[in-house]
Design an enzyme around this catalytic site. Sequence first.
Site, PDB file in Angstrom:
ATOM      1  N   ARG A 177       0.825  -1.235   0.000  1.00  0.00           N
ATOM      2  CA  ARG A 177       0.000   0.000   0.000  1.00  0.00           C
ATOM      3  C   ARG A 177       0.851   1.275   0.000  1.00  0.00           C
ATOM      4  O   ARG A 177       0.482   2.285   0.593  1.00  0.00           O
ATOM      5  CB  ARG A 177      -0.951   0.049   1.195  1.00  0.00           C
ATOM      6  CG  ARG A 177      -1.898  -1.108   1.317  1.00  0.00           C
ATOM      7  CD  ARG A 177      -2.928  -1.115   0.191  1.00  0.00           C
ATOM      8  NE  ARG A 177      -4.025  -2.004   0.487  1.00  0.00           N
ATOM      9  CZ  ARG A 177      -4.029  -3.311   0.211  1.00  0.00           C
ATOM     10  NH1 ARG A 177      -2.989  -3.875  -0.383  1.00  0.00           N
ATOM     11  NH2 ARG A 177      -5.084  -4.048   0.512  1.00  0.00           N
ATOM     12  N   CYS A 226     -10.693  -0.484   3.532  1.00  0.00           N
ATOM     13  CA  CYS A 226     -10.068  -0.539   4.861  1.00  0.00           C
ATOM     14  C   CYS A 226      -9.566   0.842   5.260  1.00  0.00           C
ATOM     15  O   CYS A 226      -8.968   1.551   4.453  1.00  0.00           O
ATOM     16  CB  CYS A 226      -8.916  -1.539   4.860  1.00  0.00           C
ATOM     17  SG  CYS A 226      -9.495  -3.247   4.863  1.00  0.00           S
ATOM     18  N   GLU A 296      -4.890   3.958   6.018  1.00  0.00           N
ATOM     19  CA  GLU A 296      -4.802   3.610   4.603  1.00  0.00           C
ATOM     20  C   GLU A 296      -5.621   4.636   3.819  1.00  0.00           C
ATOM     21  O   GLU A 296      -5.256   5.040   2.723  1.00  0.00           O
ATOM     22  CB  GLU A 296      -5.340   2.199   4.350  1.00  0.00           C
ATOM     23  CG  GLU A 296      -5.188   1.850   2.871  1.00  0.00           C
ATOM     24  CD  GLU A 296      -5.806   0.537   2.464  1.00  0.00           C
ATOM     25  OE1 GLU A 296      -5.344  -0.510   2.919  1.00  0.00           O
ATOM     26  OE2 GLU A 296      -6.750   0.577   1.664  1.00  0.00           O
TER      27      GLU A 296
HETATM   28  N1  EPU Z   1     -10.948 -10.486  10.827  1.00  0.00           N
HETATM   29  C1  EPU Z   1     -11.684 -10.551  11.985  1.00  0.00           C
HETATM   30  N2  EPU Z   1     -12.682  -9.632  12.130  1.00  0.00           N
HETATM   31  C2  EPU Z   1     -12.963  -8.671  11.223  1.00  0.00           C
HETATM   32  C3  EPU Z   1     -12.179  -8.613  10.043  1.00  0.00           C
HETATM   33  C4  EPU Z   1     -11.173  -9.552   9.875  1.00  0.00           C
HETATM   34  O1  EPU Z   1     -11.483 -11.389  12.833  1.00  0.00           O
HETATM   35  O2  EPU Z   1     -13.878  -7.868  11.435  1.00  0.00           O
HETATM   36  C5  EPU Z   1      -9.896 -11.506  10.637  1.00  0.00           C
HETATM   37  C6  EPU Z   1     -10.248 -12.453   9.493  1.00  0.00           C
HETATM   38  O3  EPU Z   1     -11.053 -13.513   9.928  1.00  0.00           O
HETATM   39  C7  EPU Z   1      -8.896 -12.888   9.020  1.00  0.00           C
HETATM   40  C8  EPU Z   1      -8.000 -11.678   9.300  1.00  0.00           C
HETATM   41  O4  EPU Z   1      -8.685 -10.883  10.257  1.00  0.00           O
HETATM   42  O5  EPU Z   1      -8.436 -13.962   9.783  1.00  0.00           O
HETATM   43  C9  EPU Z   1      -7.705 -10.874   8.046  1.00  0.00           C
HETATM   44  O6  EPU Z   1      -8.930 -10.419   7.479  1.00  0.00           O
HETATM   45  P1  EPU Z   1      -9.184 -10.299   5.897  1.00  0.00           P
HETATM   46  O7  EPU Z   1      -8.877 -11.618   5.248  1.00  0.00           O
HETATM   47  O8  EPU Z   1     -10.517  -9.700   5.693  1.00  0.00           O
HETATM   48  O9  EPU Z   1      -8.048  -9.366   5.420  1.00  0.00           O
HETATM   49  P2  EPU Z   1      -7.624  -7.923   5.909  1.00  0.00           P
HETATM   50  O10 EPU Z   1      -6.185  -8.021   6.287  1.00  0.00           O
HETATM   51  O11 EPU Z   1      -8.552  -7.358   6.915  1.00  0.00           O
HETATM   52  C10 EPU Z   1      -6.754  -7.197   3.559  1.00  0.00           C
HETATM   53  C11 EPU Z   1      -6.779  -5.895   2.841  1.00  0.00           C
HETATM   54  C12 EPU Z   1      -8.068  -5.749   2.057  1.00  0.00           C
HETATM   55  C13 EPU Z   1      -8.217  -6.920   1.092  1.00  0.00           C
HETATM   56  C14 EPU Z   1      -8.204  -8.216   1.905  1.00  0.00           C
HETATM   57  C15 EPU Z   1      -8.245  -9.450   1.029  1.00  0.00           C
HETATM   58  C16 EPU Z   1      -5.529  -4.242   4.114  1.00  0.00           C
HETATM   59  C17 EPU Z   1      -5.594  -3.127   5.084  1.00  0.00           C
HETATM   60  N3  EPU Z   1      -6.696  -4.810   3.791  1.00  0.00           N
HETATM   61  O12 EPU Z   1      -7.777  -7.111   4.547  1.00  0.00           O
HETATM   62  O13 EPU Z   1      -7.962  -4.562   1.300  1.00  0.00           O
HETATM   63  O14 EPU Z   1      -9.423  -6.821   0.366  1.00  0.00           O
HETATM   64  O15 EPU Z   1      -6.986  -8.283   2.671  1.00  0.00           O
HETATM   65  O16 EPU Z   1      -7.016  -9.661   0.414  1.00  0.00           O
HETATM   66  O17 EPU Z   1      -4.445  -4.584   3.635  1.00  0.00           O
HETATM   67  C18 EPU Z   1      -8.336  -2.222   1.317  1.00  0.00           C
HETATM   68  O18 EPU Z   1      -7.116  -2.122   1.095  1.00  0.00           O
HETATM   69  O19 EPU Z   1      -9.070  -1.224   1.417  1.00  0.00           O
HETATM   70  C19 EPU Z   1      -8.895  -3.536   1.490  1.00  0.00           C
HETATM   71  C20 EPU Z   1     -10.154  -3.738   1.786  1.00  0.00           C
END
Ligand code: EPU
Length: 302
Positions: A177, A226, A296
């Site tokens: 990012r 995010c 972000e």
């Molecule tokens: N989780 C929770 N509770 C929540 C959200 C997530 O427990 O409310 C847990 C999930 O179960 C999982 C872990 O946290 O074990 C990671 O969650 P997720 O797979 O949704 O990925 P993320 O790290 O929250 C990132 C990117 C997203 C992208 C997804 C999928 C960032 C900040 N976010 O989210 O990107 O869509 O991976 O690859 O890097 C964005 O950049 O705006 C964005 C949405």
Amino acid sequence: MRIEDPRLTAAFRELGVELRPSTSLADETSLGIGGTTDLLRIQKHESIPDLLALLDKNHVPHKFLGGGSNLLVGDGELPWVMLQLVRPEPDVQIEGNIASVDAAADLGRTVTFCAKNDLGGMEGLIGVPGTVGGALRMNAGAYGMQIGSYVREVKLYRAAARRIETLRGEQISFEYRHTSFAPDDMMLSVKLELPSKPFREILQGIRICNEKRRSSQPLGQKSAGCIFKNPPGASAGRMIDELGLKGLSVGDARVSDRHANFFVNAGKASAKDMLALIASVRQRVHKAYGFDLENEVVVWTA
Ligand code: EPU
């Protein structure tokens, strides 16, 4: 900010720049938050150096607006004008494995257009709202891929040099990012080199990513994706969720019940509400986990 000087408005016309007075940024951003200002719509990349020289000479502050999908804009009358590229037709052209894409092209449509031409690699970006220029600037990524991996060349307006330049992929650093572009550089177009893949196979990847996204993110609500970057080795969403902050609200700004790193505008949230919610969550995460979460979302306040 209002531009009323007839010499300036005449000069815009000559440069092929359309002036849209008093545009609401709430209508131009996916969060649906933001005050009003004049919007300048640029038809031709070549007019940008002259346009910016004109604005600087007349002391008109400005900012570049992409698709408005990762942006939190301040309330009220804004102290700068917005510049935005008009999307040309066609906005994507394919030659072999190279897709030449205008920065104003919609990211999702670009992914599907390339797929129809048997070019894959960007399946993970399906469902990420915004323009290709915006995705490029922040090195958007999801599901294990990031756009920077496919960049072979970028045409951009370099504010520091005041001219349009072309950079090769290896001259740009793409990190999580984050990119080496300067904050006031304006993305104009990009050449992506994409792997050949049969359309059916790409479509299958797109369906899987769409399904994952639908099941974990609040897609129907107004958000900027995010809010925080993930700190190294940790998940902002998981930490916010573990603290029981889903549903926490300031006015109509609310931590999503579906994904805790998405903050939604549940009605008529103001930038002030959203900023207060961001500050409150950041402070609680810091207290509990010791991480100082980095935004972000890009914040433009006066
Ligand atoms: N989780 C929770 N509770 C929540 C959200 C997530 O427990 O409310 C847990 C999930 O179960 C999982 C872990 O946290 O074990 C990671 O969650 P997720 O797979 O949704 O990925 P993320 O790290 O929250 C990132 C990117 C997203 C992208 C997804 C999928 C960032 C900040 N976010 O989210 O990107 O869509 O991976 O690859 O890097 C964005 O950049 O705006 C964005 C949405």
